[in-house]
Design an enzyme around this catalytic site. Structure first.
Site: not given
Ligand code: UD1
Ligand code: CA
Length: 457
Positions: A12, A74, A7, A434
């Site tokens: 980044r 999250g 979601a 032609r």
């Molecule tokens: C996350 C993990 C981290 C892990 C890493 C691995 C958490 C808090 N952190 O960090 O421990 O090492 O992945 O790659 O879980 N997403 C949602 N809804 C939200 C937020 C995120 O669906 O509200 C989805 C994102 O689209 C993504 C995934 O969850 O596909 C991970 O989110 P992202 O923000 O990439 O987490 P990281 O900071 O990479």
């Molecule tokens: Ca990630």
């Protein structure tokens, strides 16, 4: 039940497109994860969507079910949203992240198996990263049991030094998961799934880990740099697959092949070649150097040299190039020869026909064993509409002819070089369109004399 968290916007990435839709090897990131689940035999996953939900759902249409996460609170909140739609019979959630596209199906199978054979409330996949920056760190007790997962932001210097990380892949028993997730603390409007581990431990629940030894296959993609790293890794995997299928790749470093491309045995790929989309190439072909083939089907024994082929189909033993462009809707039957500087679009060409040099062939149906002379142009467009052209079998179109569509050139007929053909030519006929040549013997000498006379007068 498999659930993919996708979601997030992917801040980044600095993109206006949802991260899940960025492509790796020609396939959206999240679709790679959907495929890995399907290949591991677990069927159709739920995908948690939020940012650009409609576009993500469209990209995965028919391949997944969807759960909406209205606000990005999250990963903990995302799993809560998924739990809400699960039938109560679902005992375990396999949670994957949508930005971890290279995950091998075998790892998913191992994870599910280990979890099912244990009493753990959750089993988390970990790995050792040379550079663990950005990942949640795995904090262990002196007896090596899991104590907590600590996100980079919350980690002190000592925890940041830990190289064992959370891959974001894990299985969670659903029994009292909801109660646990609802207790998750908030950090700037987000709840971290990873903090559920410490809560479970406080509860007296068992937690477990599975250490995976190939970090490059479970890397997460948060930035464009990581996208490029993953692309290079996937390309390597794809070329390895082709090597094992008996394909010669002269220079792997300059050969770019998308994930879905298939290439037949004993085909040779020469340097600077790009095979994209759902391209399928037959056996014993010679592709490149410098060929770009996009979503096309190429038969056996075909040569494509320094040319671009898009959304087209070529039957066996055709040869194309150097320097030609086959645009969408080109169909070449067996043994067709397209030489240099020839452009085709929406055109069918019959067996053994040749168009060797400098031609444009658009919206045409061309028969078998036709000769298209150098410089032939099909004038298919009147500024408003495209018109069709038909050229019968064994017709001979002389050099530099303009065929003004709509027009039919009958089978076995001839078009004289330099003609602009505006009327149909009957089978076996000849069209000359032609002006007739005039010849003036001695003209040059007379001209010189005239010039002399004017300068002396
Ligand atoms: C996350 C993990 C981290 C892990 C890493 C691995 C958490 C808090 N952190 O960090 O421990 O090492 O992945 O790659 O879980 N997403 C949602 N809804 C939200 C937020 C995120 O669906 O509200 C989805 C994102 O689209 C993504 C995934 O969850 O596909 C991970 O989110 P992202 O923000 O990439 O987490 P990281 O900071 O990479
Ligand atoms: Ca990630």
């Amino acid at each position: 039940m498999p659930v993919i968290l996708a979601a997030g916007r992917g801040k980044r990435m600095h993109s206006s497109i949802a991260k899940a839709l960025h492509e790796l090897g020609g396939v959206p990131l999240v679709e790679h994860v959907v495929r890995a689940i399907s290949q591991s035999g677990l069927g159709r996953p739920y995908v948690v969507v939020g940012y650009q939900a409609e576009r993500v759902e469209e990209a995965l249409e028919g391949k997944a079910d969807f759960v909406n996460q209205p606000e990005m609170h999250g990963t903990g909140d995302a799993v809560l949203r998924a739990l809400e739609v699960m039938p109560s019979s679902v005992e375990n959630l396999l949670v994957l992240v949508g930005d971890c596209p290279l995950i091998p199906p075998a790892l998913i199978q191992d994870l599910v198996q280990q979890h099912q054979q244990s009493n753990a409330m959750t089993t988390i996949v970990t790995t050792y990263m040379e550079d663990p920056k950005g990942y949640g760190r795995i904090v262990r007790n002196p007896d090596n049991s899991l104590r907590a997962i600590v996100e980079e932001k919350d980690a002190d210097a000592q925890v940041r030094n830990i190289q064992e990380i959370n891959t974001g892949i894990g299985v969670w028993r659903t029994s009292h998961l909801r109660e646990v997730l609802e207790q998750l603390p908030w950090h700037d409007g987000e709840r971290y799934l990873t903090e559920a581990v410490a809560l479970l431990l406080q509860n007296g629940d068992e937690v477990s880990t599975l250490l995976f030894s190939q970090p490059s296959l479970v890397m997460g993609i948060n930035t464009r740099r990581e996208l490029a790293t993953a692309e290079a890794r996937l390309r390597q995997l794809t070329l390895d697959r082709l090597f094992d299928q008996g394909v010669t790749i002269v220079d792997p470093a300059s050969t770019y092949v998308d994930a879905d491309v298939e290439v037949g045995q004993d085909t040779v790929l020469y340097p600077m070649t790009f095979l994209r989309g759902k391209t399928k190439i037959g056996r014993e072909c010679h592709i490149g150097p410098m060929a770009t083939i996009v979503s096309s089907r190429i038969g056996d024994g075909v040569t494509v040299d320094r040319s671009v082929v898009e959304q087209s189909a070529l039957a066996s033993r055709c040869s194309v190039g150097p320097f030609s462009h086959l645009r969408a809707g080109t169909y070449l039957d067996h043994n067709v020869k397209i030489g240099n500087f020839v452009e085709l679009k929406n055109t069918r060409v019959g067996i053994g026909t040749k168009a060797g040099h400098h031609s444009y062939l658009g919206d045409a149906t061309i028969g078998s064993r036709v000769n298209i002379g150098a410089g032939t142009v099909i004038v298919n467009y009147d500024g408003k509409t495209k018109h069709p052209t038909f050229i019968g079998d064994e017709a001979f179109v002389g050099c530099n002819a303009n065929l003004v569509a709509p027009v039919e050139i009958g089978s076995g007929s001839y078009v004289a070089a330099g003609s602009t053909v505006t009327q149909n030519v009957p089978p076996g006929g000849l069209a000359i369109a032609r002006s007739r040549q005039e010849v003036k013997p001695g003209w040059a000498k007379e001209r010189k004399q005239r010039q002399k006379d004017t300068t002396h007068s």
